[in-house]
Design a protein around this motif. Sequence first.
Motif, PDB file in Angstrom:
ATOM      1  N   ASP A  72       0.936  -1.300   0.086  1.00  0.00           N
ATOM      2  CA  ASP A  72       0.018   0.127  -0.172  1.00  0.00           C
ATOM      3  C   ASP A  72       0.897   1.405   0.128  1.00  0.00           C
ATOM      4  OD1 ASP A  72      -2.706  -1.388   0.157  1.00  0.00           O
ATOM      5  OD2 ASP A  72      -1.641  -2.108   2.086  1.00  0.00           O
ATOM      6  N   GLN A  73       2.101   1.145   0.407  1.00  0.00           N
ATOM      7  CA  GLN A  73       3.170   2.268   0.316  1.00  0.00           C
ATOM      8  C   GLN A  73       4.308   1.653   0.092  1.00  0.00           C
ATOM      9  OE1 GLN A  73       2.768   4.638   3.803  1.00  0.00           O
ATOM     10  NE2 GLN A  73       0.930   5.580   3.662  1.00  0.00           N
ATOM     11  N   GLY A 106       8.209   1.841 -10.955  1.00  0.00           N
ATOM     12  CA  GLY A 106       7.075   0.995 -11.734  1.00  0.00           C
ATOM     13  C   GLY A 106       6.394   0.108 -11.015  1.00  0.00           C
ATOM     14  N   LEU A 107       6.739  -0.209  -9.780  1.00  0.00           N
ATOM     15  CA  LEU A 107       5.805  -0.954  -8.866  1.00  0.00           C
ATOM     16  C   LEU A 107       4.631  -0.009  -8.430  1.00  0.00           C
ATOM     17  CD1 LEU A 107       5.131  -3.621  -7.281  1.00  0.00           C
ATOM     18  CD2 LEU A 107       6.770  -2.504  -5.678  1.00  0.00           C
ATOM     19  N   ALA A 108       5.056   1.093  -7.888  1.00  0.00           N
ATOM     20  CA  ALA A 108       4.158   2.156  -7.401  1.00  0.00           C
ATOM     21  C   ALA A 108       3.117   2.486  -8.576  1.00  0.00           C
ATOM     22  CB  ALA A 108       4.830   3.363  -6.973  1.00  0.00           C
ATOM     23  N   LYS A 109       3.528   2.646  -9.770  1.00  0.00           N
ATOM     24  CA  LYS A 109       2.693   2.891 -10.837  1.00  0.00           C
ATOM     25  C   LYS A 109       1.856   1.902 -11.101  1.00  0.00           C
ATOM     26  CE  LYS A 109       2.823   3.253 -15.748  1.00  0.00           C
ATOM     27  NZ  LYS A 109       3.518   3.088 -17.066  1.00  0.00           N
ATOM     28  N   ARG A 110       2.036   0.466 -11.135  1.00  0.00           N
ATOM     29  CA  ARG A 110       1.260  -0.593 -11.093  1.00  0.00           C
ATOM     30  C   ARG A 110       0.376  -0.744 -10.061  1.00  0.00           C
ATOM     31  NH1 ARG A 110       0.656  -5.734  -9.226  1.00  0.00           N
ATOM     32  NH2 ARG A 110       2.755  -5.702  -8.070  1.00  0.00           N
ATOM     33  N   LEU A 111       0.709  -0.297  -9.034  1.00  0.00           N
ATOM     34  CA  LEU A 111      -0.223  -0.463  -7.570  1.00  0.00           C
ATOM     35  C   LEU A 111      -1.061   0.708  -7.451  1.00  0.00           C
ATOM     36  CD1 LEU A 111       2.263  -2.600  -5.502  1.00  0.00           C
ATOM     37  CD2 LEU A 111       0.602  -3.434  -6.723  1.00  0.00           C
ATOM     38  N   LYS A 112      -0.627   1.839  -7.808  1.00  0.00           N
ATOM     39  CA  LYS A 112      -1.252   3.179  -7.726  1.00  0.00           C
ATOM     40  C   LYS A 112      -0.988   3.452  -6.336  1.00  0.00           C
ATOM     41  CE  LYS A 112      -4.566   2.777 -11.540  1.00  0.00           C
ATOM     42  NZ  LYS A 112      -4.135   1.376 -12.379  1.00  0.00           N
ATOM     43  N   VAL A 113       0.297   3.398  -5.959  1.00  0.00           N
ATOM     44  CA  VAL A 113       0.320   3.750  -4.439  1.00  0.00           C
ATOM     45  C   VAL A 113       1.483   4.808  -4.303  1.00  0.00           C
ATOM     46  CG1 VAL A 113      -0.061   1.319  -3.703  1.00  0.00           C
ATOM     47  CG2 VAL A 113       2.128   1.907  -4.207  1.00  0.00           C
ATOM     48  N   HIS A 167       2.971  10.077 -15.258  1.00  0.00           N
ATOM     49  CA  HIS A 167       1.895   9.051 -14.754  1.00  0.00           C
ATOM     50  C   HIS A 167       0.992   9.403 -13.570  1.00  0.00           C
ATOM     51  CE1 HIS A 167       3.801   6.460 -17.454  1.00  0.00           C
ATOM     52  NE2 HIS A 167       5.175   6.664 -16.953  1.00  0.00           N
ATOM     53  N   GLY A 168       1.182  10.472 -13.095  1.00  0.00           N
ATOM     54  CA  GLY A 168       0.331  10.882 -11.849  1.00  0.00           C
ATOM     55  C   GLY A 168       0.591  10.098 -10.509  1.00  0.00           C
ATOM     56  N   ILE A 169       1.866   9.709 -10.383  1.00  0.00           N
ATOM     57  CA  ILE A 169       2.017   8.757  -9.336  1.00  0.00           C
ATOM     58  C   ILE A 169       2.316   9.769  -7.979  1.00  0.00           C
ATOM     59  CG2 ILE A 169       3.988   7.517  -8.167  1.00  0.00           C
ATOM     60  CD1 ILE A 169       4.448   6.214 -10.752  1.00  0.00           C
ATOM     61  N   PRO A 170       1.783   9.575  -6.947  1.00  0.00           N
ATOM     62  CA  PRO A 170       1.812  10.316  -5.481  1.00  0.00           C
ATOM     63  C   PRO A 170       3.381   9.879  -5.103  1.00  0.00           C
ATOM     64  CG  PRO A 170       0.326   8.489  -5.211  1.00  0.00           C
ATOM     65  CD  PRO A 170       0.675   8.454  -6.722  1.00  0.00           C
ATOM     66  N   ILE A 171       4.279  11.067  -5.206  1.00  0.00           N
ATOM     67  CA  ILE A 171       5.626  11.070  -4.785  1.00  0.00           C
ATOM     68  C   ILE A 171       5.911  11.877  -3.576  1.00  0.00           C
ATOM     69  CG2 ILE A 171       6.203  10.175  -7.169  1.00  0.00           C
ATOM     70  CD1 ILE A 171       7.778  13.146  -6.880  1.00  0.00           C
ATOM     71  N   LYS A 172       7.090  11.232  -2.719  1.00  0.00           N
ATOM     72  CA  LYS A 172       7.573  12.273  -1.643  1.00  0.00           C
ATOM     73  C   LYS A 172       9.086  11.921  -1.858  1.00  0.00           C
ATOM     74  CE  LYS A 172       3.482  12.716   0.090  1.00  0.00           C
ATOM     75  NZ  LYS A 172       2.604  13.799   0.427  1.00  0.00           N
ATOM     76  N   VAL A 173       9.856  13.069  -1.624  1.00  0.00           N
ATOM     77  CA  VAL A 173      11.238  13.242  -1.758  1.00  0.00           C
ATOM     78  C   VAL A 173      11.816  13.772  -0.766  1.00  0.00           C
ATOM     79  CG1 VAL A 173      13.227  13.950  -3.279  1.00  0.00           C
ATOM     80  CG2 VAL A 173      11.242  12.993  -4.261  1.00  0.00           C
ATOM     81  N   THR A 238       4.943  17.028  -2.264  1.00  0.00           N
ATOM     82  CA  THR A 238       5.762  16.267  -2.615  1.00  0.00           C
ATOM     83  C   THR A 238       7.294  16.126  -2.300  1.00  0.00           C
ATOM     84  OG1 THR A 238       6.382  17.709  -4.663  1.00  0.00           O
ATOM     85  CG2 THR A 238       4.381  16.300  -5.043  1.00  0.00           C
ATOM     86  N   GLY A 239       7.695  17.425  -1.851  1.00  0.00           N
ATOM     87  CA  GLY A 239       9.116  17.615  -1.588  1.00  0.00           C
ATOM     88  C   GLY A 239       9.637  18.102  -3.031  1.00  0.00           C
ATOM     89  N   PRO A 240      11.178  18.288  -3.209  1.00  0.00           N
ATOM     90  CA  PRO A 240      11.929  17.722  -1.905  1.00  0.00           C
ATOM     91  C   PRO A 240      12.064  18.569  -0.671  1.00  0.00           C
ATOM     92  CG  PRO A 240      13.140  18.843  -3.828  1.00  0.00           C
ATOM     93  CD  PRO A 240      11.819  18.664  -4.252  1.00  0.00           C
ATOM     94  N   LEU A 241      12.036  17.829   0.460  1.00  0.00           N
ATOM     95  CA  LEU A 241      12.094  18.562   1.714  1.00  0.00           C
ATOM     96  C   LEU A 241      13.633  17.961   2.211  1.00  0.00           C
ATOM     97  CD1 LEU A 241       8.609  18.355   3.441  1.00  0.00           C
ATOM     98  CD2 LEU A 241       9.464  20.193   2.309  1.00  0.00           C
TER      99      LEU A 241
END
Length: 342
Positions: A72-73, A106-113, A167-173, A238-241
């Motif tokens: 999930d994350q 790629g994993l995050a894209k497939r799972l939409k997490v 791809h619209g993936i929710p990211i955090k940096v 999203t960061g980067p922070l």
Amino acid sequence: MPYNLAERILVTGGSGFLGSHLCERLLANGAEVLCVDNFFTGTRGNVEHLLDHHRFELLRHDVTFPLYVEVDQIYNLACPASPVHYQHDPVQTTKTSVIGAINMLGLAKRLKVKILQASTSEIYGDPTTHPQSEEYWGNVNPIGPRSCYDEGKRCAETLFFDYRRQHGIPIKVARIFNTYGPRMHPNDGRVVSNFIVQALRGHDITIYGDGLQSRAFCYVDDLIDGLMRLMQSPDEVTGPLNLGNPHEITMRELAELTIELTGSRSKIVHRPLPQDDPRQRQPDISRAHAMLGWAPRTPLRQGLARTITYFEGMLTDSAGRYSQVSSTNPAARGLDLTVPAS
């Protein structure tokens, strides 16, 4: 920051120094944790106390190869982080940062997490602005001995933001500054572990250059709190922070404090400063404070005392003597451990 018991969290590099603390904290907060590591710098011993936990799973895997799991994350922490380790196999270091990021994205894209990237203050290189804010683009040597790590992490950040845009993936940096605490490897070449091990054994404490170069050290518990706050922040954050302690200290002052806290009779000796070693490193954390309500809380003296206690237990044999460090870790065998870390 409790988790739903149904949430399954992937932590790559999960048996490393930071990763093991993160796994521990996630479990304490109710998550199910999948810890993935190839044990190049991480050790099974760091997570051994978690192996019997019913919500913890350990998987040996190299992130330069695709991973097919359901989570999930994702916290992507996989990469050797000290110069003595990442310079041992610089090509593999770059592959871990770049190909590893591609595989996890790629994993995050497939799972939409949601996925968090553990980036680094090293993306600022030898900074020409002080302190370093997230707007600063850095001063990095792209072909030097530290470039495999610096440029690998910079490229990983690029990939994260391109995957978000494309791809619209929710990211955090998170850009992590110098962090210390229990479970640091005694042979990782970082300045805190170097100084503590040398002091406990009564060896000379080695300072590179004049000792006036400065760093800012964040205790591991505070850093993990920052990572978790960032992961659970709204998607638009999203960061980067920058995550680190803004309290700056010179290497000479750190050596003297280590000698004081250990009660050692060690003497300070100087060696030449290596190529591309930054003169200053201090985070501007105003953005993390505003967006996450985060700031480090552990004073250096207190955190260093806890870290010294950990190393005393690790290095003391049954007769109460300080033993030589032995390791089954491939990254700690046969390396030049005189390389200083930021």
